[in-house]
Design an enzyme around this catalytic site. Sequence first.
Site, PDB file in Angstrom:
ATOM      1  N   ASN A 116      -1.594 -26.845  61.813  1.00 24.26           N
ATOM      2  CA  ASN A 116      -2.759 -26.501  62.627  1.00 24.26           C
ATOM      3  C   ASN A 116      -3.657 -25.530  61.856  1.00 24.26           C
ATOM      4  OD1 ASN A 116      -4.155 -26.317  65.433  1.00 24.26           O
ATOM      5  ND2 ASN A 116      -3.896 -24.179  64.762  1.00 24.26           N
ATOM      6  N   GLU A 117      -4.885 -25.959  61.587  1.00 27.17           N
ATOM      7  CA  GLU A 117      -5.891 -25.099  60.935  1.00 27.17           C
ATOM      8  C   GLU A 117      -5.314 -24.396  59.713  1.00 27.17           C
ATOM      9  OE1 GLU A 117      -8.799 -24.184  64.716  1.00 27.17           O
ATOM     10  OE2 GLU A 117      -7.804 -22.492  63.720  1.00 27.17           O
ATOM     11  N   ASN A 134     -10.181 -29.218  65.664  1.00 26.73           N
ATOM     12  CA  ASN A 134     -10.365 -28.148  66.647  1.00 26.73           C
ATOM     13  C   ASN A 134     -11.814 -27.689  66.502  1.00 26.73           C
ATOM     14  OD1 ASN A 134      -7.604 -28.405  66.821  1.00 26.73           O
ATOM     15  ND2 ASN A 134      -7.141 -26.407  65.895  1.00 26.73           N
ATOM     16  N   TYR A 166     -17.464 -20.157  69.820  1.00 23.62           N
ATOM     17  CA  TYR A 166     -17.419 -19.211  68.687  1.00 23.62           C
ATOM     18  C   TYR A 166     -18.702 -19.263  67.876  1.00 23.62           C
ATOM     19  CZ  TYR A 166     -12.485 -18.205  69.315  1.00 23.62           C
ATOM     20  OH  TYR A 166     -11.285 -17.792  69.829  1.00 23.62           O
ATOM     21  N   TRP A 168      -8.201 -26.619  75.071  1.00 29.72           N
ATOM     22  CA  TRP A 168      -7.529 -25.358  74.688  1.00 29.72           C
ATOM     23  C   TRP A 168      -7.936 -24.310  75.724  1.00 29.72           C
ATOM     24  CZ3 TRP A 168      -3.557 -24.791  71.602  1.00 29.72           C
ATOM     25  CH2 TRP A 168      -3.103 -23.492  71.340  1.00 29.72           C
ATOM     26  N   LYS A 215      -8.837 -18.651  77.376  1.00 31.34           N
ATOM     27  CA  LYS A 215      -9.429 -19.991  77.407  1.00 31.34           C
ATOM     28  C   LYS A 215      -8.696 -20.915  78.400  1.00 31.34           C
ATOM     29  CE  LYS A 215     -11.435 -19.979  72.827  1.00 31.34           C
ATOM     30  NZ  LYS A 215     -10.777 -18.705  72.363  1.00 31.34           N
TER      31      LYS A 215
HETATM   32  C1  GCU Z   1      -7.721 -21.984  67.109  1.00 29.71           C
HETATM   33  C2  GCU Z   1      -6.214 -22.019  67.112  1.00 29.71           C
HETATM   34  C3  GCU Z   1      -5.627 -21.583  68.402  1.00 29.71           C
HETATM   35  C4  GCU Z   1      -6.430 -20.412  68.960  1.00 29.71           C
HETATM   36  C5  GCU Z   1      -7.815 -20.936  69.251  1.00 29.71           C
HETATM   37  C6  GCU Z   1      -8.699 -19.860  69.839  1.00 29.71           C
HETATM   38  O1  GCU Z   1      -8.276 -23.141  67.022  1.00 29.71           O
HETATM   39  O2  GCU Z   1      -5.665 -23.231  66.729  1.00 29.71           O
HETATM   40  O3  GCU Z   1      -4.301 -21.227  68.175  1.00 29.71           O
HETATM   41  O4  GCU Z   1      -5.851 -19.867  70.078  1.00 29.71           O
HETATM   42  O5  GCU Z   1      -8.422 -21.329  68.063  1.00 29.71           O
HETATM   43  O6  GCU Z   1      -9.334 -19.173  69.063  1.00 29.71           O
HETATM   44  O7  GCU Z   1      -8.741 -19.714  71.051  1.00 29.71           O
END
Ligand code: GCU
Length: 742
Positions: free
Chosen positions: A371-372, A427, A433, A507, A528
């Site tokens: 992941n990322e 993602n 953001y 998410w 979130k």
């Molecule tokens: C990322 C990450 C998550 C994190 C999310 C966020 O994409 O994979 O683990 O919680 O961003 O910033 O809310």
Amino acid sequence: MRKILEFSKGWKFTKDVTDGAAVGAKWDEVDLPHTWNNVDGQDGGNDYYRGTCMYAKKFARPEITPGQRVIIEFLGAALSAKVSFNNKELTNHEDGFSTFRVDVTDYLEDENVIMVAVDNSATDRIYPQKADFTFYGGIYRDVNMIIVEENHFEIIKDGTTGIKITPVVNLESKSAEIKCEAWTVGGDKVAFTVGDLTAEADVNNGYASCNIHMENIHLWDGINDPYLYDVQAKLIVGSEATDEVSTRIGLRKYEFDTERGFILNGREYPLRGVSRHQDRAGVGNAITQAMHDEDMEIIKEIGANTIRLAHYQHAQYFYDLCDENGMIVWAEIPFITQFMPNGYDNTILQMRELITQCYHHPSIICWGLSNEITASGSITDELYANHKALNDLCHEMDETRVTTMAHAFMLEPEDKLIEMADLGSYNLYYGWYLGELEENDEFFDDYHKNFPNRIIGFSEYGADANPAFQSPNPEKGDYTETYQCVYHEHILKCINERPFLWATHVWNMFDFAADGRDEGGKNGQNQKGLVTMDRKLKKDAFYLYKANWNKTDKFVHLCGSRYKDRVEAETEVKVYSNLDKVTLFLDGNEVATTETDMGTAVFKINISGNHVVEARGNDGNTGYKDIIEIHKVDEANPAYGLLKKEEVVNWFDKDTIDPNYYSINDTLGALKENPQSAAIVNNLMAKLVASRGDVAEATVGNKTLEKMLNKMTLVALFKQAGDAVPGDMIKQLNDTLQKIKK
Ligand code: GCU
């Protein structure tokens, strides 16, 4: 036959540990599951205790007959666990999310002490080390004692069940070929039973295998019909069975299409769902089965058909729930955010254990490699090599599933990492953001056009919302419940218009602990979630998804129940419902009836005092309604939002800026066209990157990000940068730019 005994009660716990040895006399009585970070891991400050703590349990020699083995089974201890038994170190397990077992038979005494040094401190080889969630320490899942006969199914290696049942479905002939394999310690034969079909296989060198052909199969068909077959395997010595293990399988066939997305049992089955972390307010990750059950009920209520269980192996109990409820699962290992050259072996271990222990879950369709992983630090050949090895390992261990990855938004689509897994997903957080909501649409349209042969998904998207925060003018970055609705309405439409997305995961389903966060009016939480971390409050956006995904449980939901005090005389009232139309009433008087569009109906009403607002709908048989109160007030309720941000923004209201000269209202791209202003903004960006540490470093020279940033005005960028750019610095910058003529 094997016996499984509860072993979670009556442990002792101490933090008084030096050099891996318990030194103090202060031991607490604890029952497992347990974590020592349930408070400090959820209160912000990024200062939760990370280190080694000790668990100990005394027990008498269990009654066993000669040849029997005594195994202690740990279902989850993070991030690593060093087990000693009667002062003999037996194992050091470096996977914080999987089952492991220890055979203590040869060291048994009349009185026994098992000691487990559990460690969640920072290392450069055990994942996760850098991520947006709290790395709870503790033996946070149950422990069992298992007594097996001398001849038994393999029980130690990678926490295996000892058997591997691999069904291959033929939809045309409605039949399945089921390969049955077993690994044993001793034994002559294994009798496999799948449903009501049985077949036997001889054991050779601890291995037995045979095939079962099944006709008229009953498919495991997702949430519509999650049919499961029971499986037993008996180990036979002579004519007597000495061990038995059981599991369940589901018979399904799935494929992926670049245009039609995910296909289950021959029909399009768009995967639309949520992600989940395994924690909860107050208890951390030491959650109970009842809490797992509640999470599943909430996910079913929203109408999701898929769950991304992030970013690590979850409890077997929850995967079982997914099988039983027909949820399609993305399972993954915590290979996350920052690549660690010394972490190679750990990724392999965690993937091997994930696949070995989760192999039989029909709900799981893919293994997430990472992941990322490019979000922080540079992309190296070792990083590629690690992914290739993981991808090969997955295909070696499991011929029936695909691999995938969740990529950070700034990873260039041309990067070869993307094609190192069978599927890809991104993602994206445009509209939260950074950037604007429409950029999510643009990203996937460009991607689909430029890479028509690739299968792409939307592995994360979301916006933080503190349910206490409300606004008549919601905007990104304000943490309001109001904006979270605006955000998800856009993304839902974006997804609905792009059926090629094989899977999409909000998410996140629930707010979760991230002790490094202190923002949005709360400490230590990522907000979130569509539901709060205590599972007590479903935010308004929850009902948007329910209105669109849950077509059976009819309902009417009035948004804004926590937005009582309103200064605006004409205010917006939003209703989410899975009924075709809803009628709004104000103080008992009918205002209007509106068709719902994507489960949404929006009304404007005039308010002057205290009002009762009611929304009603009808499915022809039953009436549904919801009621809220609204108060007209003169002063904005300060509890509804982040005060600090507003102050900064207000300072630069539009009319003090001369449009013939550059200013902070210009976009980064426009400012870069003029050498004078370009020098100023490049210098600013360098400072911003420096203030954001290695995550930002990974974005330097990144074309995707640059393209996106150039569209942003400096004002939007400052909002994004938060307190990294103090107010006076903005004023100074604007004054300088106002001297440069366009
Ligand atoms: C990322 C990450 C998550 C994190 C999310 C966020 O994409 O994979 O683990 O919680 O961003 O910033 O809310």
